[in-house]
Design a protein around this motif. Structure first.
Motif, mmCIF file in Angstrom:
data_model
loop_
_atom_site.group_PDB
_atom_site.id
_atom_site.type_symbol
_atom_site.label_atom_id
_atom_site.label_comp_id
_atom_site.label_asym_id
_atom_site.label_seq_id
_atom_site.Cartn_x
_atom_site.Cartn_y
_atom_site.Cartn_z
ATOM 1 N N ALA A 134 0.597 -1.454 0.544
ATOM 2 C CA ALA A 134 0.296 -0.066 0.181
ATOM 3 C C ALA A 134 1.416 1.179 0.286
ATOM 4 O O ALA A 134 1.231 2.756 -0.135
ATOM 5 C CB ALA A 134 -0.684 0.362 1.344
ATOM 6 N N ASP A 135 2.169 1.595 1.007
ATOM 7 C CA ASP A 135 3.202 2.445 0.964
ATOM 8 C C ASP A 135 3.735 2.826 -0.273
ATOM 9 O O ASP A 135 4.087 3.494 -0.905
ATOM 10 C CB ASP A 135 3.330 2.584 2.646
ATOM 11 N N GLU A 136 4.653 1.397 -0.456
ATOM 12 C CA GLU A 136 5.572 1.483 -2.349
ATOM 13 C C GLU A 136 5.044 1.579 -2.859
ATOM 14 O O GLU A 136 4.076 1.103 -3.663
ATOM 15 C CB GLU A 136 6.283 0.340 -1.575
ATOM 16 N N GLU A 137 5.612 1.963 -4.050
ATOM 17 C CA GLU A 137 5.581 1.656 -5.420
ATOM 18 C C GLU A 137 5.605 0.692 -6.129
ATOM 19 O O GLU A 137 6.356 0.446 -7.210
ATOM 20 C CB GLU A 137 6.484 3.166 -6.520
ATOM 21 N N VAL A 138 4.758 -0.221 -5.362
ATOM 22 C CA VAL A 138 5.180 -1.616 -5.814
ATOM 23 C C VAL A 138 4.746 -2.490 -6.617
ATOM 24 O O VAL A 138 3.110 -1.767 -7.128
ATOM 25 C CB VAL A 138 4.870 -2.811 -4.892
ATOM 26 N N GLN A 139 4.846 -3.239 -8.335
ATOM 27 C CA GLN A 139 4.402 -3.617 -9.161
ATOM 28 C C GLN A 139 4.438 -4.987 -9.502
ATOM 29 O O GLN A 139 3.355 -5.683 -10.123
ATOM 30 C CB GLN A 139 5.004 -2.521 -10.723
#
Length: 199
Positions: free
Chosen positions: A133-138
């Motif tokens: 939710a917090d990081e820019e994970v793809q």
């Protein structure tokens, strides 16, 4: 074990607390330790105490570390858009040995197992969802073990991750390199067929 002096009995009991160590192996280890040089025994004891006192869990990925955040989470050269989810810290070491993965990790510290009373609250799922939710994970790669518990954990996580609109993948399963088909079990062969790719 009543016929041994108390220090030996205590040493045997201590070894029996370790996984996979039964009474005979514990006894063999205890007598081996007694035959070692005192400085070697003290080095082992010091290593045990140091590991227990100086290791903790990374506040980001939950891996075992001596610095916080861990070296993987501090490494600015690693790809932050991909998280590989593994069951145990030793799985991170196995992935690193391949030299193929350059993303981030998340260690669950177990797998779902209703038979053993291990539910979602007993492993590090909440921390994973917070990171996603917090990081820019793809992409999240589910690299749990190919066991009943590992598969159940991967399925459970894939459902939880669906609302985040990211790519969720599962590591391939199948025949190990160098194996013969005739010795493979049916489940391994079916997984190998499922994971086949075009050449």
């Amino acid at each position: 074990m009543l016929h041994y002096p108390e220090p030996i009995t205590n040493l045997i009991d201590g070894f029996m607390r370790l996984p996979g160590i039964g009474p005979k192996t514990a006894q063999r280890l205890a007598f081996h330790v007694l035959n070692m040089k005192e400085e070697d025994v003290l080095e082992i004891a010091k290593a045990l105490v140091n590991a227990k006192r100086h290791l903790s869990h990374c506040s980001v990925c939950c891996n075992i570390t001596d610095v916080n955040p861990c070296r993987f989470c501090q490494d600015t050269m690693r790809q932050r858009s991909v998280i590989c989810v593994v069951q145990e810290p030793k799985d991170v070491a196995a992935m690193e040995r391949t030299r193929e993965f350059n993303g981030m990790y998340h260690v669950l510290h177990g797998a779902l197992s209703p038979m053993e009373g291990i539910g979602p609250e007993d492993i590090r799922i909440t921390e994973l969802l917070k990171r996603v939710a917090d990081e820019e994970v793809q992409e999240v790669i589910l690299a749990t073990n190919p066991t009943v518990e590992g598969e159940a954990t991967a399925m459970y996580l894939s459902r939880l991750l669906r609302p985040f609109q990211l790519k969720v993948t599962r590591i391939a399963h199948g025949l190990p390199v160098g194996a013969d088909l005739e010795y493979a079990d049916e489940v391994t062969l079916s997984k190998a067929l499922e994971g086949r790719r075009e050449l």
